[in-house]
Design an enzyme around this catalytic site. Structure first.
Site, short mmCIF file in Angstrom:
data_model
loop_
_atom_site.label_atom_id
_atom_site.label_comp_id
_atom_site.label_asym_id
_atom_site.label_seq_id
_atom_site.Cartn_x
_atom_site.Cartn_y
_atom_site.Cartn_z
CD GLU A 1 -42.56 42.23 35.15
OE1 GLU A 1 -43.52 41.49 35.42
OE2 GLU A 1 -41.43 41.79 34.87
CG ASP B 1 -38.94 36.04 27.39
OD1 ASP B 1 -39.25 37.23 27.20
OD2 ASP B 1 -38.83 35.54 28.52
CD GLU C 1 -32.11 33.04 35.74
OE1 GLU C 1 -32.63 34.06 35.23
OE2 GLU C 1 -32.79 32.13 36.25
CD GLU D 1 -39.64 31.14 32.65
OE1 GLU D 1 -40.05 32.30 32.85
OE2 GLU D 1 -38.93 30.52 33.48
#
Length: 523
Positions: free
Chosen positions: A150, A284, A392, A459
């Site tokens: 992150e 991903d 989600e 996304e």
């Protein structure tokens, strides 16, 4: 200072491969390469050898498009000026209901730094100038575990993007990026070269010698670019060492299918801890970064090979189709037992954009069909919910392995099958008209929401944007506008935008709407 280059780093740092970012020279006979220390700041003069992927937009924006653009700009200003600046400045996140702040990524101001490039994109130059002094206050050396992943994608990525977008006019941006780079470097000194998930910069240690494939596979763009702008090759070396490790992993490391990387990794042993491959959460972005590394380096073959190997295996083993529809489903896959799950998550919705870009760069038309089918799946989960927003996760009871012979039918058959849920005939060439959003049919094939929360995920909108910019089809504009209107209707608070508890429930009054909102707005 000259450093030894791991196996393929000399190739990446040599020839044309990091133009316009790095100027390099061939070095000694042992195949070293060094930075010259000079930078090409005229990025606009660079001409790539890769194929053009964008649609040829020759028309000026319409009045409707301009109005929508201003509405989206106003929404950002609402969250920034009414929420983040007065209530959370310098902190990582704003809590949009309680009007408090929350620190989840080091307390360095994740929203502030991640928002720099958005301010520039939206031409909010006054807001950008006003926020710059806050950067000098950031102290990256904290005595607590921080996320290497992150910290890299949000802070390094945010600082370096803003540095490039302002043509290097603000040295503070690169200065802070290099400070963070130095703080993160010791985390890469593991037996495998793979950094752990968390790292304490003061204590020089990690709580656990573990990481995720998405975390170690999503550092390369930022580290390559940091080397490019500082002239210090060490960051690119660390990034390339990770790629070399991933490329060389085989059965003895827990890799069962070439190109399908399982999720958890032991950073000391350099091997996988499970067999589950995910193109959604926890897996991903490694696949996305293979493709973007190929673009960043203007076509270094290694990255292209890694991307294509993964995509071919994803197509062969993971993608599923819903019979009688255009919808494609991409669940996690047990690479050891060759068994697919029945769950897809919203994070997977970056994949349509990835498949679309790869289809043009490598001349693979089938991959564009896959991109469209996956995107229609994601958009359908928005449009078929009570709020117009996506859960989600969702499950499907009736799916079968993707088969291009049955999915890719003749042009007329394909058109009929793909229009089943909105009743519009499509044309072979994209249209630049302004279609009305197509009417929906009820959900079929046992398709239903599992985790009904909406966490303000970007996304699907990212993939919608990419497909629009590549095809020119205004259908994608309509999809995006529908989602924005739903955000305004259900997520907006006095100061920003909130996540939702249940997208399958349409609140009936103001109080009901507020009860459905969560006090959370991730960066």
């Amino acid at each position: 200072m000259r450093r030894d280059i791991p196996s393929d780093a000399s190739m990446i740092m040599d020839d044309r491969n990091l133009k316009p970012y790095i100027s390099t020279e061939k070095a000694t006979e042992n195949n070293e390469a060094t930075m010259k220390g000079s930078m090409h700041h005229d990025f606009h003069a660079f001409r790539s050898q890769l194929p053009r992927i964008q649609y040829d937009f020759s028309e000026a924006p319409t009045t409707v498009e301009i109005g929508r653009r201003e509405a989206i700009k106003a929404a950002f200003r609402h969250a920034w000026n009414d929420g983040y600046i007065p209530y959370a400045l310098g902190h990582d996140e704003l809590q949009p209901i309680s009007k408090k702040s929350k620190d989840t990524f080091g307390g360095w101001g994740a929203t502030l730094v991640d928002g720099l490039s958005t301010l520039l994109t939206m031409e909010l130059h006054d807001e950008f100038q006003a926020i710059l002094p806050e950067l000098a206050k950031i102290n990256f050396t904290v005595n607590e575990p921080i996320s290497v992943f992150e910290s890299t994608i949000r802070y390094l990525g945010g600082l370096l993007s803003a540095y490039e977008m302002t043509d290097a006019r603000y040295p503070i941006l690169l200065q802070k990026a290099e400070e963070l780079g130095q703080v993160l470097l010791p985390a890469f000194d593991t037996p495998s070269g793979l950094p752990p998930t968390q790292w304490n910069p003061v204590q020089g240690m990690t709580p656990a010698n573990r990481t995720l494939i998405a975390e170690v596979g999503t550092l390369q763009l930022e580290l390559f670019t940091l080397s490019a702008h500082t002239g210090d090759i060490i960051y690119a070396e660390k990034a390339q060492a990770i790629t070399d490790t991933l490329r060389n992993m085989g059965y003895e490391h827990g890799m069962h299918i070439p190109g399908l990387y399982p999720t958890g990794i032991d950073t000391n042993r350099g091997r996988f801890m499970d067999a589950m491959c995910r193109v959604g959460a926890m897996g991903d972005s490694v696949y996305e970064y293979f493709l973007k590394e190929y673009i960043l380096t203007d076509g270094v073959p290694q990255f292209g090979r890694l991307y294509l190997q993964s995509v071919d295996s994803i197509k062969q083993h993971m993608i599923q189709q819903l019979p009688g529809t255009e919808l494609l489903f991409l669940p996690p896959f047990d690479t050891k037992n060759k068994r697919a799950s029945n769950v897809m998550d919203h994070l997977t919705c970056f994949a349509p954009g990835m498949f679309a870009i790869g289809s043009r760069l490598f001349d693979r038309p089938e991959d564009m069909d896959i991109a469209k089918g996956l995107l229609e799946m994601c958009v359908y989960m928005y449009r078929s919910s009570a709020t117009g927003l996506c859960p989600e996760t969702w499950t499907v009871a009736d799916a079968e392995p993707y088969n291009p012979l049955t999915y890719g039918m003749s042009r007329s058959q394909l058109s009929q099958a793909r229009d089943w849920w909105y009743g519009l005939a499509t044309t072979a060439a994209p249209t630049r008209t302004s279609p009305q959003p197509p009417p929906l049919q009820p959900r079929v094939n046992g398709l239903q929401a599992a985790d009904k929360r909406y966490l303000l995920r970007p996304e699907t909108l990212e993939s919608i944007y990419i497909l629009y910019r590549m095809t020119g089809d205004k259908k994608y504009q309509e999809y995006g506008w529908e989602i924005f209107e739903a955000l305004e209707k259900w997520c907006k608070t006095d100061v920003a935008y909130a996540a939702l508890r249940n997208v399958e429930k349409a609140p009936t009054d103001h109080e009901d709407r507020e009860r459905n909102q969560m006090d959370s707005m991730e960066r």
